[in-house]
Design a protein around this motif. Structure first.
Motif, short mmCIF file in Angstrom:
data_model
loop_
_atom_site.label_atom_id
_atom_site.label_comp_id
_atom_site.label_asym_id
_atom_site.label_seq_id
_atom_site.Cartn_x
_atom_site.Cartn_y
_atom_site.Cartn_z
N GLN A 161 5.37 -7.59 3.26
CA GLN A 161 6.15 -8.22 2.21
C GLN A 161 6.81 -9.49 2.74
O GLN A 161 7.26 -9.55 3.89
CB GLN A 161 7.22 -7.24 1.73
CG GLN A 161 7.79 -7.62 0.40
CD GLN A 161 8.71 -6.56 -0.14
OE1 GLN A 161 9.30 -5.81 0.65
NE2 GLN A 161 8.85 -6.51 -1.45
N GLY A 216 0.83 -1.19 0.00
CA GLY A 216 0.00 0.00 0.00
C GLY A 216 0.86 1.23 0.00
O GLY A 216 2.06 1.18 -0.32
N VAL A 217 0.24 2.34 0.36
CA VAL A 217 0.98 3.59 0.37
C VAL A 217 1.75 3.72 1.68
O VAL A 217 2.93 4.04 1.71
CB VAL A 217 0.04 4.78 0.19
CG1 VAL A 217 0.85 6.07 0.05
CG2 VAL A 217 -0.84 4.59 -1.01
N THR A 263 -6.91 6.64 0.05
CA THR A 263 -6.42 6.74 -1.32
C THR A 263 -7.48 6.20 -2.26
O THR A 263 -8.04 5.13 -2.03
CB THR A 263 -5.17 5.86 -1.52
OG1 THR A 263 -4.39 5.94 -0.36
CG2 THR A 263 -4.39 6.27 -2.74
N GLU A 264 -7.73 6.95 -3.31
CA GLU A 264 -8.64 6.40 -4.34
C GLU A 264 -7.85 5.38 -5.14
O GLU A 264 -6.78 5.68 -5.65
CB GLU A 264 -9.13 7.50 -5.27
CG GLU A 264 -10.00 6.96 -6.39
CD GLU A 264 -10.30 7.96 -7.48
OE1 GLU A 264 -11.03 8.91 -7.19
OE2 GLU A 264 -9.81 7.78 -8.61
N GLN A 312 -9.56 3.12 -7.35
CA GLN A 312 -10.21 2.84 -8.61
C GLN A 312 -11.47 3.70 -8.72
O GLN A 312 -12.13 3.95 -7.73
CB GLN A 312 -10.59 1.37 -8.75
CG GLN A 312 -11.27 1.05 -10.06
CD GLN A 312 -11.35 -0.45 -10.33
OE1 GLN A 312 -10.43 -1.05 -10.85
NE2 GLN A 312 -12.45 -1.05 -9.94
N LEU A 366 -4.42 -5.50 -8.19
CA LEU A 366 -3.16 -4.94 -7.74
C LEU A 366 -3.31 -4.14 -6.44
O LEU A 366 -2.40 -4.08 -5.63
CB LEU A 366 -2.64 -4.01 -8.84
CG LEU A 366 -1.15 -4.00 -9.09
CD1 LEU A 366 -0.66 -5.40 -9.37
CD2 LEU A 366 -0.85 -3.08 -10.27
N PHE A 367 -4.45 -3.55 -6.24
CA PHE A 367 -4.54 -2.57 -5.16
C PHE A 367 -5.47 -2.97 -4.02
O PHE A 367 -5.71 -2.20 -3.12
CB PHE A 367 -5.01 -1.22 -5.73
CG PHE A 367 -4.12 -0.70 -6.81
CD1 PHE A 367 -2.84 -0.25 -6.50
CD2 PHE A 367 -4.53 -0.67 -8.13
CE1 PHE A 367 -2.00 0.22 -7.50
CE2 PHE A 367 -3.70 -0.19 -9.12
CZ PHE A 367 -2.42 0.26 -8.81
N THR A 368 -6.00 -4.14 -4.09
CA THR A 368 -6.88 -4.54 -2.99
C THR A 368 -6.34 -5.77 -2.28
O THR A 368 -5.55 -6.54 -2.82
CB THR A 368 -8.30 -4.88 -3.49
OG1 THR A 368 -8.19 -5.70 -4.63
CG2 THR A 368 -9.07 -3.64 -3.82
#
Lengths: 927, 298
Positions: free
Chosen positions: B111, B105-106, B224-225, B227, B251-253
């Motif tokens: 990891q 994430g941001v 963060t948006e 999508q 990728l982002f969820t």
């Protein structure tokens, strides 16, 4: 519980080891310019994607079958499936009109002269992702940036394109899509497709939208095919490619994963319209993932279109979905129907504010706007109607009805559904058309569609006439201009009737069509500009019918044409029609018929006027003469017309012809001169000679006038004793007498020809009269002679009692020359002696009455024209008076009146000699 | 000296297995080859929540989730050419810690890496190769209870409105089929614009990820948006249900994550943009989880 996976991702060349390679590159921060290799940071599943795995096998048994050795277990199911697939694929047969055939039509129909623009934001999608995920792992970002670099500029805006430019640009895009694909730049290809489909959300220059749709969906089709083939090529196993109707089980995981990737990628497209179009374009690829994929996707995509606010954009999206659907899974009818019903639900939007405002801005009228829907609705309905049961079609009809019989829908229904279906219900349709709410969509187009159907399939026998009547009622109500509509109707009829000469059996119907057309269109310029009108006439190949039709047209023309015309279209057409009528005349044609035809043609000739273009007018008459040479009345009319033309010329020139007009007038005269001999009726000829001679004289064509008069003189001996008048034989003398009197009156003003003797024409005529074999018991000759005396007497005047303007008659020529007067005297004496001789022969008992009458007539002549101071003449008159009374045949009343007249005259100055005369004229009282 | 690389086969969910491949032209002398598995959570405070200075300094300490090493090969010699050494590595947690899913994430990063070390004599450099491996949790067993939500949006239901009077009237109804979502399946629902005075310009679904980091200084929350999906374009037909459908981006969820130190949560905003540039947003928290549907069916 954990599940570990390593994922080959994205659309780079598949290699199982690639993800690892990439990972390492991350640690080393290698720059990978131009690389399209994949990333490993995805969190997707590959080996057993839960989604696909659940879609794969619907029941555990088939899962088992799939898991088992495909070679041994496959054949039976495979065979069955293949059979089924075959059935499915054959669902769209050759009788389904393919999109490709519609394409050209749409492109040709929806054009614009306005300037178009293309606005492409290459890479905006990705740009967005980059900004949002600022902490997206660095490698993703670099990769995205590289993708942006693939484009020269990330935004292209092309303004002020003409339609042709626009089409070229789109074609360029199509080409660059193929190039990008073949050079393995799949992401760029996707971007191009997204940008192209985005153009479809733009409705500026709305009248071009259908064509734009065609162009852009071409690109989408290309893209869909490329993706499909690419994935298919990944399925090649041991160099054996998949059969056409493969099952998802036989697709390997790599291919499935790639396919899934495409779908994920597309699902993340931000904007609705590109997302819809691109997914629809690769709809076929669902076959790789699961058997039911397409059947699940179609309804979803269908309802997705509901989100498109612009009804026009939405309906075209539906058309595209139906098109793709029919291609990929024609057996899935549900979605087609759903699309149509959804469209019906949104139909009210067309009249909503948003659309109306847009139309106002673009200056597009509602009828034009509505026609933009036609290709899409037609296509959707065609897909629905294909092999659809009547029940469904009936339902469709009902649904359309519920929407207030909207004309646009009705039209599409009629053009899409089977002709037989329509034809069988044509009365219903007519009722619907009549009731329907036009809302800008012209009704005549509806009838046209109906007509097209009826041309393909016969309506029930009993309804036919009613259909025509009903339809025609409405058609005739159409306001002007109705030319196009009539043309369409005629064209349809022609199309329908021409094969196998079907028109031969339908003359009465065709005739009634013509009658109706001319009843309602009496602007003949309009009528003949209807392209199909004359070809329609050509269908009347049976002469009698043909002539009847021509007569109808001419009657209408004569009745309705108010102004003379010179419209070449009308002239050509009517000449053609008149020629047809004329050519029908043969030896067997009845006089009545000939007369009718001639009257009609004359009516036409009279309505032709080229205004001041007299030469054109004359050449028209010349042409008409050559065309209508078999109908005498027409020739007569032509001669009269030409004479009139000459006189009109004279009037325009105020009697002073220029060299040019003089030549023209001579041409007119020549026309008459050579036309007259072709006539058979002798009196017509005589009268025309005389008449034309007078016209020639009036136009100072002296020698021509002479020629006419000579011709007339030489024709007199040929006058038969009896002529046929109105079918009965009558003695001709009365006519001849009348003509001759008329002739003599004219001869007064005809100047003598310098090379011929004095009074050449008068003498000639007298000779002819002398030689003419008169009826034995007729006094006509004497009567004529008596009349000649009138002429001779007039000729002796110093100034003739009438003149033709600008023509010097004998009075001016001879100026009362004594020789001339002597000639006249000589001539008079001869005539008088002839008369007296004749009177003597009438001395017998049975002719005494005639003698009395003639004597009285002669007396009157002398009284009126003679100089009674001359003693001889005085004596002659007294003798005649007595002769008239001698045998008691004189009418006392007349005699008394004559005497009273003489007495009255005597009171006038210089008429005193009449007093003496009166005294010498005794009145014989009857006993 | 050639390359070495892993090929990891994930047959068993609790064992990381694979093969180490070593290629070299000559024989290789080594002091032993070992594999190290590491897993950690990295938290970072955003500049928004703390001062810029602190953002750089106050990086929270990485939280180690897993760290274990196994010896693969005793010191010795490897023959020239390609040598493949298969391995199986049990995923054992430190104490009672949970194995979180891999997440990038941001402000939160989870990891997992696998490192292969080849120790060598003093003269030659040690060789190291690192590879990230991805963990997908299947921990949420059992049935996912659907939690449908109905919603109605009118000017009255809105918060944060400055001038309520200037708002055009509208009524938007709809429902989400469930706010408990399986990550591999789309978010679905329906939305009906029953009425709206102003024309609708666009309706969008905005998927927002909210990361919360808790540390000694308090906690930081960042949205963060990830999508944005348009579901309606233009002035849609009134009264016609528009489907809500959004595929979660892979990728982002990740599944919704809640721990004592950090949280990763998701929300969806339904954004209605009117033609007069009024922006109406309705927020729905989501709970994402990863469930094998096959299992769910059992």
């Amino acid at each position: 519980m954990c599940k570990l996976e390593s994922v080959p991702l994205d659309f780079g060349d598949y290699h199982p080891l690639k993800p690892i390679t990439v990972t390492e590159s991350k640690t080393k921060k290698m720059t990978r310019k131009g690389s399209t290799s994949s990333t490993s940071s995805s969190s997707s599943s590959s080996m057993m994607d839960p989604l696909s795995s659940v879609l794969d096998g619907t029941d555990p048994l088939s899962l088992f079958a799939a898991a088992a050795d495909p070679v041994t277990t496959a054949p039976p199911t495979d065979g069955a499936r293949r059979k089924r697939d075959k059935d499915e694929s054959s669902a769209v047969g050759s009788d389904f009109e393919p999109w490709s055939s519609k394409r050209g039509e749409i492109l040709a129909r929806y054009t614009t002269t306005e300037k178009l623009s293309i606005n492409l934001y290459m890479g905006s999608e990705k740009g967005k992702a980059t900004t949002t995920g600022s902490a997206v792992s660095e490698k993703v970002r670099t990769r995205l940036e590289e993708l942006d670099d693939l484009e020269e500029g990330s935004q292209k805006e092309l303004l002020n394109l003409t339609q042709q430019d626009y089409m070229n640009r789109i074609e360029e895009l199509n080409q660059s899509l193929k190039d990008a694909w073949s050079s393995d730049q799949k992401v760029k290809a996707l971007k191009i497709v997204i940008q192209c489909s985005k153009l479809l959300s733009d409705t500026t220059v709305i009248q071009f939208y259908p064509s734009k749709f065609v162009l852009i969906t071409d690109i989408l089709d290309t893209f869909g095919k490329l993706v499909y083939e690419r994935i298919l090529s990944m399925c090649v196993d041991n160099r054996v490619s998949l059969p056409d109707n493969f099952s998802p089980e036989s697709v390997n995981d790599t291919a499935k994963e790639t396919c899934l990737n495409w779908f994920f990628k597309i699902a993340s497209i931000r904007e609705l319209i590109p997302r819809f179009y691109v997914e629809a374009a690769i709809l076929k690829c669902n076959k790789f993932l699961s058997k039911t994929g397409i059947s699940e996707c179609l309804p979803r995509l269908t309802s997705m279109i509901r989100g498109i606010g612009d009804p026009l954009v939405a309906v075209y999206a539906r058309a595209y979905l139906c098109r793709v659907g029919m291609e990929v899974a024609p057996q899935l009818k549900e979605s087609l129907n759903k699309n149509f019903f959804d469209f019906l639900l949104t139909f009210k939007q067309i009249h909503g504010d948003t659309v109306q405002n847009q139309l106002v801005v673009q200056c597009v009228e509602i009828p034009l706007y509505l026609t933009l829907y036609s290709p899409a609705i037609d296509w959707i309905l065609q897909c629905i109607a294909y092999h659809a049961p009547d029940v469904l079609l009936t339902e469709m009809m009902e649904r359309c009805k519920k929407l207030g019989n909207n004309a646009l829908l009705l039209n599409s229904v009629m053009s899409a559904f089977r002709a037989e279906f329509i034809a069988a219900r044509s009365m219903d349709f007519i009722a619907m058309i009549k009731e329907c709410d036009e809302s800008g969509f012209p009704k005549h187009l509806l009838f046209r569609s109906l007509g097209l159907n009826l041309a393909l399939a016969d309506p029930p026998e009993n309804d036919r006439l009613q259909i025509l009547n009903e339809a025609w009622k409405v058609i005739t109500k159409l306001k002007n201009p109705q030319k196009r509509e009539v043309n369409t109707v005629l064209a349809d009829v022609i199309k329908h009737m021409t094969p196998d000469r079907a028109f031969e059996d339908a003359y009465p119907q065709l005739q009634s069509i013509i009658q109706k057309v001319i009843t309602y269109i009496y602007d003949f310029a309009l009528l003949f500009s209807v392209e199909k009108f004359l070809p329609f006439l050509d269908m009347f190949q049976k002469e009698s019918v043909r002539v009847e039709v021509c007569k109808c047209i001419m009657e209408s023309f004569i009745k309705h044409q108010q102004e003379p015309t010179k419209d070449p279209v009308i002239l050509n057409a009517l000449l053609h029609i008149c020629k047809t009528m004329h050519d029908s005349v043969n030896a067997l044609t009845l006089e009545d018929e000939k007369r009718t035809l001639a009257t009609l043609i004359n009516g036409f000739i009279k309505m032709v006027s080229f205004g001041r273009d007299f030469e054109q007018q004359l050449s028209f008459y010349v042409e008409a003469r050559s065309m209508f040479c078999n109908l005498e009345p027409v020739l007569v009319q032509l001669i009269h017309s030409v004479n009139q033309l000459a006189m009109e010329t004279r009037r325009v020139m105020k009697g002073n012809h220029s060299r040019k007009t003089a030549a023209f007038v001579r041409a007119c005269v020549a026309f008459c001169f050579i036309t007259i001999p072709s006539l058979s009726s002798i009196f017509t000829r005589l009268n025309l000679y005389l008449h034309s001679g007078q016209v020639a004289l009036a136009n100072q064509c002296l020698s021509q006038a002479d020629a006419f008069f000579k011709a007339a003189v030489s024709l007199v001996p040929e006058v038969p004793k009896m002529i046929s008048v109105d079918g009965k034989m009558r003695p001709s003398d009365a006519f001849l007498l009348e003509f001759l009197c008329n002739f003599f009156s004219t001869l007064l003003v005809v100047p003598d020809h310098p090379e011929q003797g004095v009074l050449f024409l008068v003498r000639g005529l007298l000779n002819v009269i002398q030689d003419y074999t008169w009826e034995d018991n007729s006094d006509d000759k004497v009567r004529i002679y008596t009349n000649v005396l009138h002429l001779l007497s007039a000729m002796t005047q110093e100034a003739f009692i009438y003149h033709v303007d600008k023509v010097d008659s004998n009075d001016t020529l001879y100026g009362g020359d004594s020789k001339f007067l002597a000639e006249i005297n000589k001539l008079s004496e001869t005539v008088v002696s002839q008369i007296l001789d004749h009177l003597k022969t009438l001395g017998k008992e049975e002719t005494l009455k005639r003698q009395s009458q003639l004597a009285h007539y002669f007396f009157n002549t002398i009284l009126a024209h003679g100089d009674l101071r001359n003693n001889r003449l005085n004596q002659l008159s007294v003798n005649l008076w007595n002769l008239a009374q001698k045998h008691g045949f004189a009418d006392t009343k007349t005699m008394v009146k004559t005497l009273e007249y003489i007495k009255r005259r005597s009171k006038q100055p210089e008429m005193s000699h009449f007093t003496d005369l009166a005294l010498r004229l005794p009145l014989q009282s009857r006993t | 000296m050639g390359w070495e690389y892993f090929r990891i086969e994930a047959d068993s969910p609790e064992v990381l297995s694979g093969v180490v491949v070593i290629t070299s032209k000559d024989t290789v002398q080594h002091q032993g080859i070992s594999l190290t598995m590491e897993g950690s959570v990295n938290l970072q405070l955003s500049a928004k929540n703390v001062g810029v200075f602190e953002a750089f300094c106050n990086t929270a300490k990485p939280i180690q989730i897993i760290n274990s090493t196994i010896e693969m090969v005793k010191p010795g010699k490897l023959p020239s050419g390609k040598t493949e050494i298969p391995f199986e590595f049990p995923l054992q947690m430190k104490g009672n810690k949970v194995l979180y899913e891999t997440y990038h994430g941001v402000f939160v990063n989870i990891q997992y890496t696998l490192r292969c070390d080849m120790r060598r004599s003093l003269l030659a450099k040690d060789l190291t190769k690192t590879c990230e491996f991805i963990v997908h949790s299947l921990s949420q067993k059992g049935k996912l209870l659907p939690s449908p939500v109905d919603f109605t949006i009118t000017p009255e239901t809105l918060q944060n409105v400055k001038e309520r009077a200037s708002l055009p009237k509208f009524l938007i109804r709809g429902h989400l089929n469930s706010t408990n979502c399986v990550i591999t399946q789309p978010l679905t629902g329906e939305l009906v614009v029953e009425s709206a005075e102003a024309a609708v310009k666009s309706i969008e679904l905005q998927l927002v990820r909210v990361e919360t980091c808790g540390c000694a200084e308090g906690y930081a929350r960042d949205a963060t948006e990830i999508q944005n999906i348009q579901i309606a374009d233009g002035d849609v037909c009134r009264g016609l249900p528009i489907p809500i459908h959004m595929v979660f981006p892979r990728l982002f969820t990740c599944p919704t994550l809640e721990t004592t130190n950090f949280k990763v949560e998701f929300e969806v905003n339904i954004v209605v943009l009117l033609h007069d540039d009024h922006l109406i947003t309705e927020n729905f928290p989501l709970k994402l989880c990863r469930i094998s549907i096959a299992k769910q069916e059992k």
